[in-house]
Design an enzyme around this catalytic site. Structure first.
Site, PDB file in Angstrom:
ATOM      1  CG  HIS A 139       0.236  -1.875   8.607  1.00  7.16           C
ATOM      2  ND1 HIS A 139      -1.033  -2.166   8.531  1.00  7.16           N
ATOM      3  CD2 HIS A 139       0.542  -1.896   9.714  1.00  7.16           C
ATOM      4  CE1 HIS A 139      -1.383  -2.711   9.585  1.00  7.16           C
ATOM      5  NE2 HIS A 139      -0.648  -2.283  10.314  1.00  7.16           N
TER       6      HIS A 139
ATOM      7  CD  GLU B  51      -0.577  -4.407   4.929  1.00  8.27           C
ATOM      8  OE1 GLU B  51      -1.425  -5.269   4.415  1.00  8.27           O
ATOM      9  OE2 GLU B  51      -0.721  -3.788   5.770  1.00  8.27           O
TER      10      GLU B  51
ATOM     11  CG  HIS C 225      -5.857   0.038  10.737  1.00  5.23           C
ATOM     12  ND1 HIS C 225      -5.476   1.267  10.371  1.00  5.23           N
ATOM     13  CD2 HIS C 225      -5.181  -0.997  10.208  1.00  5.23           C
ATOM     14  CE1 HIS C 225      -4.508   0.973   9.260  1.00  5.23           C
ATOM     15  NE2 HIS C 225      -4.374  -0.240   9.174  1.00  5.23           N
TER      16      HIS C 225
ATOM     17  CG  ASP D   2      -3.106   1.388   6.030  1.00  7.93           C
ATOM     18  OD1 ASP D   2      -2.366   0.776   6.856  1.00  7.93           O
ATOM     19  OD2 ASP D   2      -4.210   0.711   5.748  1.00  7.93           O
TER      20      ASP D   2
END
Length: 266
Positions: free
Chosen positions: A235, A232, A148, A155
């Site tokens: 993500h 995830e 990130h 996300d």
């Protein structure tokens, strides 16, 4: 090369880490201005919903995270433009993207690592990691360097167009593995930031609807250059990354009203 972990790719020990454009081994100054190649998502596509969890208390730490001084999504321009394309594909379906987190300052990542060493908070454990011990989250889920922080990872989920989440509730009574009734996202089978195998993109125990919703998100994002992190469902990283070896630490500040100037810390 070490494996990718929660909050991004863990980097090799020998890698050169660059923070805010200057090679260094520490976090650097959090007062650096936003680089010119970064943009506020609202300036690229204001129709994409933003539910920036780390700017408030509705997240796994239970408090606002250092570095998030405004609930704004900031990304490198290439990623923001690609996200606009994904949003355009969803609009005819009556759907919209919603982002939970975008660029993440390195100081925020450091705060996550510090949090991982604190005693358990029963409410946070019940909500975000009901089936794991806190000690197991680091380093398996929390990395010391986050993708990130390179500006191309975010996300995201899908929501009905025109909907909005309920008022932020940092104290949830149900575990993330059964979803989040306060969220307006399509049913993906878990809540956001759910540290559990059920959050894996492909996993057992999902309903047919949850599988369809996950497939839609993955396919739409993939068509616009985003790669999903298999652990995830929310993500994604835009590839090729404009700054694959650069980790930034400038703060997330309020967006300038005219959307044209670089914000400065007051």
């Amino acid at each position: 090369m070490s494996v990718r972990q929660k909050f991004g790719w863990a980097v090799p020990v020998a890698a050169v880490v660059i923070v805010s454009g200057t090679p260094m081994g520490a976090l650097g100054t959090p007062n650096d201005a936003m680089p010119a190649r970064f943009v506020y998502l609202r300036d690229v596509d204001p129709s994409i919903q933003q539910d920036m969890r780390y700017a408030g208390s509705d997240n796994f730490t239970g408090r606002p995270v250092p570095g998030y001084e405004a609930p704004e999504c900031i990304l490198v321009k290439e990623a923001a433009e690609a996200l606009k394309g994904a949003q355009a594909e969803l609009k005819p379906m009556g759907l919209s993207l919603k982002v939970y987190d975008c660029y993440r300052p390195m100081q925020a990542v450091a705060a996550f690592v510090d949090w991982s060493k604190e005693p358990d908070n029963p409410g946070a454990k019940r909500t975000h990691y009901p089936n794991l011990s806190k000690s197991s989250l680091f380093p398996d889920y929390i990395a010391t360097r986050s993708g990130h922080s390179r500006g191309a990872t975010l996300d995201v989920t899908i929501v009905p167009a025109g909907s909005s989440p309920a008022e932020a509730n940092p104290v949830k009574q149900e575990p993330c593995t059964v979803g989040d009734d306060d969220d307006n996202g399509l049913d993906m089978g878990t809540g956001f930031d759910c540290f559990d195998p059920k959050a894996n993109t492909v996993t057992n125990g999902l309903t047919a609807e949850q599988k369809r919703n996950r497939q839609l998100l993955v396919e739409v994002m993939s068509r616009h250059g985003f790669k999903n992190y298999p652990k995830e469902i929310w993500h994604y990283t835009f590839e090729p990354e404009p700054f694959p070896d650069t980790y930034f630490n400038f703060p997330v500040l309020p967006r300038p009203v005219d959307g044209t100037s670089t914000p400065s810390k007051t």
